[in-house]
Scaffold this motif. Structure first.
Motif, short mmCIF file in Angstrom:
data_model
loop_
_atom_site.label_atom_id
_atom_site.label_comp_id
_atom_site.label_asym_id
_atom_site.label_seq_id
_atom_site.Cartn_x
_atom_site.Cartn_y
_atom_site.Cartn_z
N ILE A 241 0.96 -1.09 -0.06
CA ILE A 241 -0.07 -0.06 -0.01
C ILE A 241 0.77 1.13 -0.04
O ILE A 241 0.57 2.08 -0.85
N ASN A 249 -3.65 7.49 3.91
CA ASN A 249 -5.12 7.04 3.41
C ASN A 249 -5.78 5.93 4.15
O ASN A 249 -5.41 5.44 5.19
N TYR A 251 -6.58 3.14 3.69
CA TYR A 251 -6.24 1.70 3.66
C TYR A 251 -5.11 1.46 4.85
O TYR A 251 -5.14 0.59 5.29
N ILE A 254 -6.76 1.63 7.89
CA ILE A 254 -7.42 0.25 8.35
C ILE A 254 -6.47 -0.97 8.91
O ILE A 254 -6.72 -1.46 9.69
N GLY A 255 -5.34 -0.92 7.96
CA GLY A 255 -4.49 -1.90 8.26
C GLY A 255 -3.58 -1.51 9.68
O GLY A 255 -3.65 -2.59 10.37
N TRP A 286 -15.69 6.17 10.24
CA TRP A 286 -16.07 5.22 8.92
C TRP A 286 -17.57 4.62 9.13
O TRP A 286 -17.82 4.43 8.13
N GLY A 314 -14.00 -2.76 7.78
CA GLY A 314 -13.14 -2.48 6.96
C GLY A 314 -13.81 -2.14 5.26
O GLY A 314 -13.25 -1.28 4.85
N ALA A 318 -13.79 1.82 3.54
CA ALA A 318 -13.00 2.01 2.27
C ALA A 318 -14.13 2.10 1.16
O ALA A 318 -13.98 3.08 0.18
N ALA A 330 -13.21 -1.12 -3.73
CA ALA A 330 -12.45 -0.58 -2.89
C ALA A 330 -13.17 -1.15 -1.53
O ALA A 330 -12.30 -1.44 -0.33
N LEU A 333 -11.52 -4.41 -0.95
CA LEU A 333 -10.10 -4.31 -0.63
C LEU A 333 -9.77 -3.98 0.73
O LEU A 333 -9.11 -4.75 1.62
N GLY A 334 -10.84 -3.15 1.26
CA GLY A 334 -10.81 -2.71 2.69
C GLY A 334 -10.99 -4.08 3.57
O GLY A 334 -10.46 -3.96 4.40
N LEU A 337 -8.25 -6.48 3.62
CA LEU A 337 -7.14 -6.05 4.36
C LEU A 337 -7.68 -6.10 5.93
O LEU A 337 -6.46 -6.45 6.36
#
Length: 454
Positions: A241, A249, A251, A254-255, A286, A314, A318, A330, A333-334, A337
């Protein structure tokens, strides 16, 4: 005569393919939260197949309950590791999560796309009430298992007070409970513990993994290799990322956030949800207020660990900040992750700690810490039940603060009688009629839709 001899003989060690099929079956059928999942594994692995003895199964479960993360998934990983080494643990732990992850991904997509429609809002009105009853049931279930001594009751009460009235961080509360249990264990007589262990050993049936099963000898070299491999897998998403999008950002947030949750989520999903909900709504924005209950309702309808609700968080994070991507892609992906950084550490804890714990099956300090943490988790879940209950039954909830005191306070005039009646319906289905969680959720969702239609 031959049948009696056959019953007393340990079964043949399962092949890797045979074990994979069983782990897939467990992953697909693991509804009902950690209690139902552990019961399912006990029936499949201890009673029916005798792949692991009762005492070894309970020892593994005790260790997993001391760890952050979902104890049922870690228990599957532990037994898979005992049977077939690292590849067995990876397959068992992954198949326990994968079916539920795909289901929650689909449900999260539907929720994000159709959330504003009246019919979905009505369904979730009923689902929230059902979730409240489910959490109350969890308090009772965990309390019956954990609060068997005066010391345990005191620990649970102090944990609840620290969280509800003073808003202390729950990782601190759980850590303090573990330390208290460790210290208290040295003041207890070892006679009761020894007798219980002896009775359990006598009750064991001949199994693939029993008292004669060879232990893995731990070593510093193995520990370093395990830490290196799984730490690299844990951090890989951040490197990717950062190289593509940078580190400022959604992501990266979130990570980092869910990596922290993976380290402190003692007690499973119920114990962490209040904190995640607060951070996701008030700090990161969120989620909207009440959406964490919607996510838990979705997670309750899926197989796998309830902590998959974090995948929902997540996804929504995203989805609402897609950074130029299609919002659905998106969100996926969130969710991926969040799931990755939540469960990769679970494998690290098991593969790193299991060889050492296998040599400590009669350790009094470990048993004492476990008992105290289990008691504290009861207080944590009670705090969650009250927090959820206030947000389900009242339209507005603020926070009262005075000195060190900091507690939620509802606006009494916003009490919702319909939500109260739906919660009673859910409690009737669960406690009196003994219906399952999925049935309770479906009935309450339908009832919520009917009530909202008038």
């Amino acid at each position: 005569m031959n049948e009696a001899v056959h019953v007393q003989a340990p079964p043949v060690h399962p092949t890797f393919a045979e074990a994979t099929r069983v782990w897939a079956k467990i992953g697909l059928l693991s509804f009902g939260g950690p209690a139902g999942q552990i019961a399912l594994m006990h029936r499949e692995l201890v009673e029916e197949r005798r792949w692991i003895s009762e005492s070894r199964f309970l020892h593994a479960l005790n260790f997993c309950m001391l760890l952050p993360g979902p104890e049922a998934q870690q228990l599957a990983t532990y037994v898979g590791w005992l049977l077939h080494g690292s590849r067995g643990g990876i397959v068992a732990g992954t198949l326990f999560v994968l079916p539920g992850f795909f289901v929650i991904l689909g449900l999260s997509s539907a929720y994000a796309l159709f959330q504003e429609t009246d019919w979905l809002t009505a369904l979730f009105f009923g689902l929230k009430a059902a979730v409240l009853a489910i959490v109350i049931e969890a308090v009772i279930r965990v309390g019956r298992r954990s609060l068997k001594t005066r010391f345990a009751v005191i620990v649970a009460g102090l944990a609840f007070a620290a969280l509800f009235f003073f808003d202390l961080p729950f990782p601190l509360v759980v850590l303090a409970a573990g330390v208290a249990g460790y210290v208290a264990s040295h003041a207890q007589s070892a006679e009761g513990i020894t007798m219980a262990a002896a009775k359990q050993a006598l009750a064991d049936q001949p199994s693939v993994i029993d008292s004669n099963f060879p232990d893995v000898v731990p070593s510093w070299g193995r520990a370093v290799r395990v830490c290196g491999v799984w730490a690299a897998l844990w951090s890989a998403p951040f490197v990717i990322i950062g190289a593509i999008l940078g580190f400022d950002n959604v992501y990266a947030a979130i990570g980092l956030f869910f990596s922290k949750m993976a380290v402190v989520t003692f007690g499973g999903a119920y114990a962490v949800l209040a904190y995640v909900a607060q951070q996701a709504v008030e700090t990161y924005h969120w989620l909207k207020p009440g959406e964490m209950l919607d996510g838990l309702a979705l997670a309750e309808t899926t197989p796998g660990p309830l902590v998959l609700v974090l995948s929902f968080v997540g996804f929504m994070a995203a989805f609402r900040t897609p950074l130029g991507l299609d919002p659905l892609w998106a969100g996926m992906l969130g969710a991926t992750l969040a799931t990755w950084v939540t469960f990769i550490p679970c494998f690290l804890w098991i593969f790193l700690g299991a060889p050492y714990v296998e040599t400590l099956r009669n350790n009094r300090a470990l048993s004492g810490a476990l008992a105290a943490i289990s008691a504290a988790v009861t207080g944590v879940i009670l705090n969650l039940a009250l927090w959820f209950g206030l947000h389900v039954l009242f339209a507005e909830v603020s926070r009262y603060a005075f000195g060190p005191l900091s507690m939620p306070l509802p606006a009494w005039q916003t009490f919702q009688p319909a939500a109260f009646l739906l919660t009673l319906l859910a409690a009737l289905l669960l406690f009196k009629l003994k219906r399952g969680i999925v049935t309770t959720l479906v009935v309450c969702a339908g009832a919520g839709w009917l009530i909202s239609s008038f």
